[in-house]
Design a protein around this motif. Structure first.
Motif, short mmCIF file in Angstrom:
data_model
loop_
_atom_site.label_atom_id
_atom_site.label_comp_id
_atom_site.label_asym_id
_atom_site.label_seq_id
_atom_site.Cartn_x
_atom_site.Cartn_y
_atom_site.Cartn_z
N GLN A 18 3.95 -3.89 -12.39
CA GLN A 18 3.47 -4.48 -11.14
C GLN A 18 4.65 -4.48 -10.18
N GLY A 19 4.88 -3.31 -9.59
CA GLY A 19 6.10 -3.13 -8.82
C GLY A 19 5.86 -2.78 -7.37
N CYS A 20 6.96 -2.79 -6.62
CA CYS A 20 6.92 -2.48 -5.20
C CYS A 20 8.22 -1.80 -4.81
N VAL A 21 8.10 -0.71 -4.04
CA VAL A 21 9.25 -0.05 -3.45
C VAL A 21 9.25 -0.38 -1.97
N GLU A 22 10.34 -0.98 -1.49
CA GLU A 22 10.47 -1.31 -0.08
C GLU A 22 11.30 -0.25 0.63
N VAL A 23 10.81 0.18 1.78
CA VAL A 23 11.44 1.26 2.53
C VAL A 23 11.66 0.80 3.96
N ARG A 24 12.86 1.04 4.45
CA ARG A 24 13.15 0.81 5.87
C ARG A 24 13.84 2.06 6.40
N GLY A 25 13.25 2.65 7.44
CA GLY A 25 13.78 3.91 7.95
C GLY A 25 13.63 5.00 6.90
N ASP A 26 14.71 5.70 6.59
CA ASP A 26 14.65 6.77 5.59
C ASP A 26 15.25 6.35 4.26
N ARG A 27 15.48 5.04 4.06
CA ARG A 27 16.15 4.55 2.86
C ARG A 27 15.26 3.61 2.05
N ILE A 28 15.47 3.64 0.74
CA ILE A 28 14.90 2.62 -0.13
C ILE A 28 15.77 1.38 -0.01
N THR A 29 15.17 0.24 0.30
CA THR A 29 15.95 -0.99 0.45
C THR A 29 15.83 -1.92 -0.75
N ALA A 30 14.75 -1.79 -1.50
CA ALA A 30 14.58 -2.66 -2.67
C ALA A 30 13.51 -2.09 -3.59
N VAL A 31 13.67 -2.35 -4.87
CA VAL A 31 12.65 -2.06 -5.87
C VAL A 31 12.52 -3.32 -6.71
N ALA A 32 11.32 -3.88 -6.75
CA ALA A 32 11.18 -5.19 -7.38
C ALA A 32 9.82 -5.35 -8.02
N GLU A 33 9.71 -6.39 -8.82
CA GLU A 33 8.43 -6.74 -9.45
C GLU A 33 7.69 -7.73 -8.55
N TYR A 34 6.39 -7.45 -8.37
CA TYR A 34 5.54 -8.33 -7.58
C TYR A 34 4.30 -8.62 -8.42
N PRO A 35 4.26 -9.76 -9.11
CA PRO A 35 3.16 -10.05 -10.05
C PRO A 35 1.77 -10.03 -9.44
N SER A 36 1.67 -10.21 -8.13
CA SER A 36 0.34 -10.25 -7.51
C SER A 36 -0.24 -8.85 -7.27
N ILE A 37 0.57 -7.81 -7.46
CA ILE A 37 0.13 -6.44 -7.17
C ILE A 37 -0.80 -5.95 -8.27
#
Length: 368
Positions: A18-37
């Motif tokens: 249950q994960g999420c990749v956060e992107v800002r511009g052309d970069r990955i800013t975070a990779v994290a677990e999101y239990p609600s996903i």
């Protein structure tokens, strides 16, 4: 603005279900677990193909810049966000003109680099390489190509038993270019000497190589057992029996095995007549061969290679590593692409449960 892509995220350390990749511009800013996903799609890093000659009816082998753009675009739609443009054995003038034509595409990030597969190859193991153009390694030629490329030549495949090969490997590695062993009739000992000189990739392992024998292990065994060598594998069910594929991965591990397509212009096209390096190629049932039956590249895409690896029993995280992380590391791109890690370029592929491509993101933009 932050963009979030949710699903089963494949990271270098495993799967975040249950994960999420956060992107800002052309970069990955975070990779994290999101239990609600609850989105069930696979989110994997963009594929990195370090050995491809073309696709979608377009080729890299003629040195034409527009054809190269179109071939890269074809593979991008199959999830390949970084690729090397692989040439085949050719006259030096074509090598020069291709370098001049492709260098701007590398600087524009259309291509990740140039790969010369030949012409410094063994006539006995030339496969579908045109024997007319084979020759011993030339320090003068390589020096001129590296100067012309201004850092865009990323890999050169050669046969280490040829006169001048060890010196050429030293020149290449001294300039930050990957030296690869391929299309070779070298002995085990000659291959080990090439590795000691700095060679760090085995080009489409087993294919175009002296075969393994229990009293003459040859180049494949030397490359598989060298801890600092990355081994290319063409996972299309044609180049390698599934037992050979799984043996290679079990021996070297997904950390050293890089799946490649070795694709030619016929990838994604109907069966029929094509050309590779000045030789006629017939594609039938998706298999590309010369008139004598010799395999002539492939019609593979990286998403299909991933599916094949999983179908023969490899865990999804291992297969993803072999189509993204490992090839990026093999050619010195691991600090830019190849993994879903904060700080790297935002290249990712969304796959359904059958590992078919749903969407592709490159540098933070969804590919249309």
């Amino acid at each position: 603005m932050t963009l979030r892509v949710n699903g089963k995220v494949v990271t270098p350390t495993g799967v975040i279900r249950q994960g999420c990749v956060e992107v800002r511009g052309d970069r990955i800013t975070a990779v994290a677990e999101y239990p609600s996903i609850r989105d069930g799609h696979w989110i994997v890093p963009g594929f990195v193909d370090i050995h491809t000659h073309g696709g979608g009816g377009h080729t890299f082998t003629t040195g034409d810049a527009e054809s190269a753009r179109a071939a890269a675009a074809y593979h991008l739609n199959h999830g390949t966000t970084s690729l090397l443009a692989s040439l085949v054995s050719a006259p030096f003038e074509l090598m020069r003109s291709a370098t001049t034509a492709f260098a701007p595409l590398v600087r524009q990030d259309v291509l990740a680099g140039i790969h010369f597969e030949g012409p410094y190859l063994s006539a006995a193991r030339c496969g579908a390489q045109n024997p007319e153009f084979l020759r011993d390694p030339s320090i003068d030629e390589l020096t001129e190509l590296l100067k012309l490329g201004e850092g865009t030549v990323r890999m050169v495949t050669l046969a280490p038993e040829l006169t001048g090969a060890i010196e050429a490997i030293g020149l290449l590695t001294g300039q930050g270019v990957v030296a690869a062993v391929g299309h070779t009739d070298a002995t085990y000992e000659q291959t080990c000497a090439a590795v000691a000189a700095g060679a760090s990739v085995g080009t489409h392992l087993f294919n175009g190589m002296r075969p393994v024998h229990h009293r003459d292990p040859g180049p494949a065994v030397a490359l598989l057992t060298a801890p600092n060598v990355f081994c290319e594998l063409v996972a299309d069910g044609v180049h390698l029996h599934e037992g050979t594929l799984t043996f290679a991965v079990a021996t070297a591990g997904p950390e050293r095995c890089a799946l490649v397509t070795d694709a030619m212009a016929a990838a994604g096209m109907p069966d029929g007549e094509y050309e590779l390096g000045g030789q006629a190629v017939t594609v039938a049932d998706g298999q590309a061969r010369l008139a004598d039956g010799t395999i002539a590249g492939s019609t593979l895409t990286m998403d299909a290679a991933l599916r094949h690896a999983v179908a023969v029993g490899m865990p999804v995280p291992d297969a993803v590593r072999m189509v993204s992380t490992t090839p990026a590391l093999a050619v010195g791109l691991g600090d830019r692409v190849g993994a879903l890690t904060a700080g790297l370029r935002a290249d990712l592929v969304v796959l359904d449960d059958e590992l078919n491509v749903v969407r592709v993101m490159r540098a933070g933009e969804w590919v249309r």
